[in-house]
Design a protein around this motif. Structure first.
Motif, mmCIF file in Angstrom:
data_model
loop_
_atom_site.group_PDB
_atom_site.id
_atom_site.type_symbol
_atom_site.label_atom_id
_atom_site.label_comp_id
_atom_site.label_asym_id
_atom_site.label_seq_id
_atom_site.Cartn_x
_atom_site.Cartn_y
_atom_site.Cartn_z
ATOM 1 N N CYS A 249 61.290 107.787 54.750
ATOM 2 C CA CYS A 249 61.909 108.861 53.962
ATOM 3 C C CYS A 249 61.010 110.100 53.954
ATOM 4 O O CYS A 249 59.799 110.000 53.747
ATOM 5 C CB CYS A 249 62.149 108.392 52.530
ATOM 6 S SG CYS A 249 62.759 109.701 51.445
ATOM 7 N N ASP B 263 65.455 107.618 51.833
ATOM 8 C CA ASP B 263 65.337 106.207 51.436
ATOM 9 C C ASP B 263 66.602 105.623 50.803
ATOM 10 O O ASP B 263 66.617 104.467 50.398
ATOM 11 C CB ASP B 263 64.120 106.006 50.510
ATOM 12 C CG ASP B 263 64.258 106.777 49.199
ATOM 13 O OD1 ASP B 263 65.391 107.192 48.859
ATOM 14 O OD2 ASP B 263 63.232 106.980 48.523
ATOM 15 N N ASN C 198 59.346 105.885 51.859
ATOM 16 C CA ASN C 198 59.971 104.557 51.837
ATOM 17 C C ASN C 198 60.856 104.356 53.065
ATOM 18 O O ASN C 198 61.277 105.327 53.697
ATOM 19 C CB ASN C 198 60.807 104.406 50.561
ATOM 20 C CG ASN C 198 59.920 104.318 49.326
ATOM 21 O OD1 ASN C 198 58.747 103.955 49.436
ATOM 22 N ND2 ASN C 198 60.473 104.683 48.172
ATOM 23 N N SER D 63 63.798 103.864 55.748
ATOM 24 C CA SER D 63 65.126 104.457 55.890
ATOM 25 C C SER D 63 65.796 103.882 57.120
ATOM 26 O O SER D 63 65.119 103.557 58.100
ATOM 27 C CB SER D 63 64.980 105.979 56.024
ATOM 28 O OG SER D 63 65.969 106.513 56.880
#
Lengths: 492, 492
Positions: free
Chosen positions: A475, A444, A480, A482
């Motif tokens: 991630c 992330d 999260n 990326s």
């Protein structure tokens, strides 16, 4: 000899330590954390130096030499640097020994010879060099400064290993200053490419070119380019770095220039280095359970010839034949040794050259004399064949090239089969433990996640590969968003 | 530029200091007593290194690398050495800096990071190397050890001068171990001869080979061989030393071997070195009031070509002509530079290359183009001639050789006319003051007389020349009997 060498599967780390010592590359000294580089090891390092030096000069650089010591105040001038690795270092506080009045024959530090300002034994030379550049640069005409230094540096490492991590080591450090940002970035990239070219084409070590994350970046750099190699135990090794320093050091040391248009500005900097660590990479990339395997480009002796004989007459006849070949090989600038020592058996010699990684071993006995042949043994494949003496010199020249290429191909194949795409954290941990190598995973982009993964697995982000494909993903730890995969690995 | 250079007759010492800086050889750094060797100076040093390294290898030596630091107890192990110059040295006492709690942004030595045993930055490496050799030598089969190291060393000199005397300097130090006394003596002599050969044939500096007196001998040596050169101001400069160490270091570090006959004995040692001091000798032997004069063998640029033109068309035509010559010269491995910078006048360039000692300067203008000629200027003689472009490449190659030989002949002539036989002390003092150079005088062989003469005149015995003639005489100071003349001089 080699029969005593721990195998890689038994204990890779022990295998490495033993091999470095037994193959006469280096040994620990009586000084904590400092190594002795033995003649055979140093001969390999000299070959690396010569080739790198040639490449540096071809790209416009000159060598110079700057002081070993850095006054403490110079470290303070570059705050970011001082907050980095510079704190664990050797500090000179006094300049005289005297006879100890209480202990005859003993010496003591003379308390009256305390330095006004402590001197740090350089852990790297940015501070001393940029404080010098200040006086060398006034106008754009003085730029670029393209300077390299071959030197020893000291970092007070607590846990040391021969070549890989030593308190004192040898390296080269390039330090350049430029009129524009673009030119400095180009320089950092050029030198990363020089290192990659050297690693791949000279050392036969495949490398991935990439950028370091902020966490792994050199303190004081705006961007750190690196080349990352993969060892046979699945751990990565950083083989060289090239830093774009922005105007950080110029600002810290007040290095300004008047541009073509009469404008005053800070100069733009880079620094780049490789060290005797490369010797460790060399050993761990190619060698096997019988000893060193050296790429022909780096082998102090490329071909060794061992006579097999019972009588002096046989040796005389063999010597005559060998001398002709040696002369031919030397003309081709091939480094060849005829080992006609009579107090050692051929078997003893075979073991010795296997341990020391000589790429090609020739043997010649009475039967070969009759048949007009040599026995040719390859160190890398441990294969043997009988080769006619007619045209054997060019055959050997080509074989050296083949070996060089084969070693690279083999290492490349290993490396490529050890880059694994992983998409969740369980897979990440499992591949890391069971297979090792590079894990190509989404991240992330935060230092926190990077740190957390390191805590949990000991794997770090080795680099953001320059050739990575932009690819949206999640991630591997946090889920999260990326922007693309980065390469994780456990590392030396 | 050169017009600002102090002349030799005005102030020789100032001339030297200015020239070293203005010719871009070296400068003082922000670190007390330590110099920065600038790229141009370093390029000359690299040429020296390459040639010496080749000569060392040809005589059977290998390079290796030993630690920068020597634990204090190792110094104590060799008492004679410790009583010598080793006391004025840089001493590492701590291994960590920390943020100063009282001064934000400042660093302080961490008092909790004191070393148990102080480390000395090597002033020379006998101690560390002999303590290593102990483990390398068991039997006569392990001998000889013929090892050289290129390294930096530190001696805490109070009064420093660029190249001649600096706290840190670069050098090579050979350290060899042998089974017999005769072999070790032969090694010391061989290396003295290598140095003499290098000084005379490569640096064009004539030297006298000799032995040091006991007073001037290296602490720990049984015999010190040296080569002594003479500078243009009549002062001598020791250009290299080679020590026969007897069994002194072997005994101090317990280095024993089993001989061919099964007898246990201490090994015999030598050490030998030359340093960046040779750069000082180079400058002071050949240079003049206009700047450096470099022997072609050591010149980073051997030939420079300066175009003289008013129009771009002229420059284009000149460039075409020059490129052909440059290609030819490069094929002959002559280092040549075409200086076609357009923002500097030819006069400016002429001054610059004069200052930097480029052996041959070519100029070519429109008239030369018409006539098919180049103007050829010699740096050593400051003479010019017009030379036809036909065959000029081989003409220049020969001229470089001529210059190399002429420089040596000139220096030899100066040296030979500055060896004066003196037979009483008044004459001794008068020649020393008015003419300088070497004084060939009888000496009674005692350290007391040597010391007295030094006190009275500042002259020391530079050496007992190896080729001196046995000749009974009376000591120039005491009148006591002497077996032959020795060479006195004031020295750097």
């Amino acid at each position: 000899m080699s029969k005593n060498l721990t195998t890689r599967s038994e204990d890779y780390s022990k295998w490495y330590n033993e091999l470095v010592v037994k193959a006469d590359l280096a040994e620990n000294s009586g000084v904590r954390g400092c190594m002795v580089i033995k003649p055979y090891g140093y001969a390999i390092w000299e070959k690396m130096q010569a080739e790198l030096d040639r490449m540096f000069k071809e790209t416009g650089h000159s060598n110079a030499y700057f002081p070993l010591f850095v006054p403490k105040s110079m470290f303070e001038a570059e705050e970011k640097n001082a907050e980095g690795f510079a704190k664990e270092c050797a500090i000179v506080t006094h300049y005289r020994l005297k006879n100890d009045p209480d202990k005859p024959g003993k010496l003591m530090v003379d308390p009256n010879a305390k330095l006004e300002e402590e001197l740090i034994v350089r852990p790297t030379s940015e501070a001393i060099i940029w404080s010098t550049y200040k006086n060398w640069v006034q106008s754009y005409r003085d730029l670029p400064l393209l300077i390299n230094q071959w030197a020893n540096v000291v970092r007070w490492e607590m846990r040391t290993r021969l070549f890989l991590r030593t308190a004192e080591f040898l390296w080269q450090e390039g330090h350049t200053a430029h009129a524009t940002k673009a030119e400095a970035i180009k320089e950092s990239e050029t030198m990363m490419n020089v290192y990659a070219d050297f690693a791949e084409n000279f050392m036969a070590i495949p490398v991935i070119k990439g950028l370091k994350t902020e966490t792994e970046r050199f303190a004081g750099a705006e961007e750190t380019y690196c080349i990352e190699a993969l060892m046979q135990d699945g751990k990565a090794l950083q083989a060289g770095t090239s830093h774009f320093l922005g105007q950080n050091f110029a600002k810290a040391f007040d290095v300004k220039f008047t541009s073509n248009e009469g404008k005053l500005d800070y100069v733009w900097g880079t620094s780049w280095g490789v060290s005797t660590r490369l010797m460790g990479a060399l050993v761990m990339t190619h060698s096997d359970d019988k000893g060193l395997v050296l790429p022909p480009n780096l082998a102090p002796t490329q071909i060794v010839i061992v006579p097999i004989h019972k009588t002096d007459e046989q040796l005389a006849a063999i010597t005559e034949e060998v001398n002709k070949l040696v002369a031919e090989l030397k003309k081709m600038r091939i480094s060849v040794k005829f080992d006609d020592r009579t107090n050692m058996s051929p078997g003893f010699k075979f073991n010795e050259y296997e341990l020391k990684g000589v790429p090609i071993r020739l043997a010649i006995g009475p039967k070969d004399l009759e048949n007009g042949t040599f026995e040719v043994a390859r160190r890398d494949t441990l294969t043997k064949e009988s080769v006619s003496k007619d045209g054997i010199a060019s055959y050997l020249r080509d074989l050296l090239e083949t070996i060089q290429n084969d070693l690279f191909a083999k290492a490349l194949d290993y490396r490529n089969t050890h880059i694994t795409e992983v998409n969740d954290f369980e897979e990440f941990k499992s591949v890391l433990e069971n297979k090792g190598g590079f894990l190509s995973a989404h991240w992330d982009g935060t230092p926190e996640t990077e740190e957390k993964i390191k805590e949990l697995t000991k794997a770090t982000i080795r680099c953001i590969a320059l050739d990575r494909v932009e690819e949206a993903g999640k991630c591997v730890l946090t889920g999260n968003p990326s922007k693309g995969r980065v390469l994780f690995a456990k590392a030396y």
